[in-house]
Design a protein around this motif. Structure first.
Motif, PDB file in Angstrom:
ATOM      1  N   VAL A 107      -9.031   4.200  -3.611  1.00 31.71           N
ATOM      2  CA  VAL A 107      -7.606   4.342  -3.912  1.00 31.71           C
ATOM      3  C   VAL A 107      -7.375   5.540  -4.826  1.00 31.71           C
ATOM      4  O   VAL A 107      -6.468   6.357  -4.598  1.00 31.71           O
ATOM      5  N   GLY A 108      -8.203   5.676  -5.861  1.00 28.26           N
ATOM      6  CA  GLY A 108      -8.051   6.784  -6.806  1.00 28.26           C
ATOM      7  C   GLY A 108      -8.256   8.136  -6.155  1.00 28.26           C
ATOM      8  O   GLY A 108      -7.511   9.091  -6.428  1.00 28.26           O
ATOM      9  N   LEU A 127       3.271   7.089  -2.358  1.00 26.09           N
ATOM     10  CA  LEU A 127       4.112   5.927  -2.649  1.00 26.09           C
ATOM     11  C   LEU A 127       4.502   5.169  -1.383  1.00 26.09           C
ATOM     12  O   LEU A 127       4.703   3.954  -1.420  1.00 26.09           O
ATOM     13  N   VAL A 128       4.613   5.880  -0.256  1.00 25.90           N
ATOM     14  CA  VAL A 128       4.998   5.198   0.978  1.00 25.90           C
ATOM     15  C   VAL A 128       3.801   4.862   1.856  1.00 25.90           C
ATOM     16  O   VAL A 128       3.888   3.966   2.706  1.00 25.90           O
ATOM     17  N   SER A 129       2.679   5.552   1.671  1.00 25.93           N
ATOM     18  CA  SER A 129       1.528   5.345   2.559  1.00 25.93           C
ATOM     19  C   SER A 129       0.405   4.526   1.925  1.00 25.93           C
ATOM     20  O   SER A 129      -0.339   3.847   2.630  1.00 25.93           O
ATOM     21  N   VAL A 130       0.282   4.581   0.612  1.00 23.85           N
ATOM     22  CA  VAL A 130      -0.824   3.906  -0.076  1.00 23.85           C
ATOM     23  C   VAL A 130      -0.345   2.746  -0.935  1.00 23.85           C
ATOM     24  O   VAL A 130      -0.924   1.654  -0.905  1.00 23.85           O
ATOM     25  N   ALA A 131       0.703   2.968  -1.694  1.00 21.31           N
ATOM     26  CA  ALA A 131       1.127   1.987  -2.707  1.00 21.31           C
ATOM     27  C   ALA A 131       1.599   0.642  -2.146  1.00 21.31           C
ATOM     28  O   ALA A 131       1.148  -0.405  -2.642  1.00 21.31           O
ATOM     29  N   PHE A 191       2.292  -5.206   8.158  1.00 21.62           N
ATOM     30  CA  PHE A 191       3.138  -4.239   7.460  1.00 21.62           C
ATOM     31  C   PHE A 191       2.573  -2.828   7.618  1.00 21.62           C
ATOM     32  O   PHE A 191       3.315  -1.878   7.895  1.00 21.62           O
ATOM     33  N   GLU A 192       1.257  -2.689   7.425  1.00 18.54           N
ATOM     34  CA  GLU A 192       0.622  -1.370   7.543  1.00 18.54           C
ATOM     35  C   GLU A 192       0.767  -0.789   8.942  1.00 18.54           C
ATOM     36  O   GLU A 192       0.942   0.425   9.102  1.00 18.54           O
TER      37      GLU A 192
END
Length: 212
Positions: A107-108, A127-131, A191-192
């Motif tokens: 993630v980092g 923010l829209v693809s990972v979070a 969702f993904e």
């Protein structure tokens, strides 16, 4: 589970939750720092891959939600079942901690690379693809990890050292919790596969402009 049971559970397991969470955060920090260690060639390869990915988002024909869902859910299930198996093996306890650290690194690194290469646009894309999905995936994995570590410690204390204590009830609780978290990941995978691509398409034009 009653309110008192939840409070008792949290009181008993809070140190483990704090430890695993801190380990995950350390992984996130390490992953973000890894971005600075990339060579120019590695950065160019990642940039080309990102450019191809962004381009595919702009083409509806390239999106296959059903296949994406199957792939993502399969990946999540492999991760969560591996933690479950490590939990019942006792000797796999340290590997659970390694997996949590590696998840943080992934993630980092992802967020660090996007922000490093695309600045605030990369943050928007992250923010829209990972979070969104990771706001669910990360707590889910932490819950399963703590449950696996707790079960391993129970077996060490009550079956190996003291040779007493029933395993059936703790094992069933551990397994039911793992299955419950798998159901949560099922929803996350949906969702993904079906929602995240739409969210990413909203920010694709500015990302594509940056890549050009």
């Amino acid at each position: 589970m009653s309110r008192n049971s939840i409070q008792t559970y949290m009181k008993e397991h809070m140190p483990l939750y704090i430890f695993v969470s801190v380990l995950f955060v350390m992984g996130v920090i390490f992953g973000a720092l890894m971005v600075n260690a990339l060579s120019l060639e590695q950065r160019e390869d990642l940039t080309r891959f990102l450019g191809s990915f962004v381009a595919s988002l702009g083409e509806a024909s390239e999106l296959h939600p059903k296949e994406t869902f199957v792939s993502l859910f399969g990946m999540h299930m492999k991760w969560i079942m591996l933690i479950w198996l490590l939990g019942i093996s006792v000797i796999g306890l340290p590997i659970i901690l390694v997996l949590d650290f590696l998840k943080g690194v992934m993630v980092g690194f992802t967020v660090g690379y996007l922000v490093g290469e695309l600045s605030w646009k990369g943050m928007l894309f992250a923010l829209v693809s990972v979070a969104p999905q990771n706001l669910v995936i990360i707590p889910t994995l932490i819950i399963v990890s703590v449950s696996g570590i707790s079960f391993s410690l129970y077996m060490v204390r009550n079956r190996i050292l003291q040779r007493r204590g029933a395993l059936a009830e703790p094992f069933m609780s551990y397994s039911v919790l793992t299955l419950s978290m798998a159901a949560v990941l099922l929803g996350t995978s949906l969702f993904e596969a079906y929602v995240s691509p739409t969210l990413m398409q909203w920010v694709t034009p500015m990302i594509a402009l940056t890549q050009s």
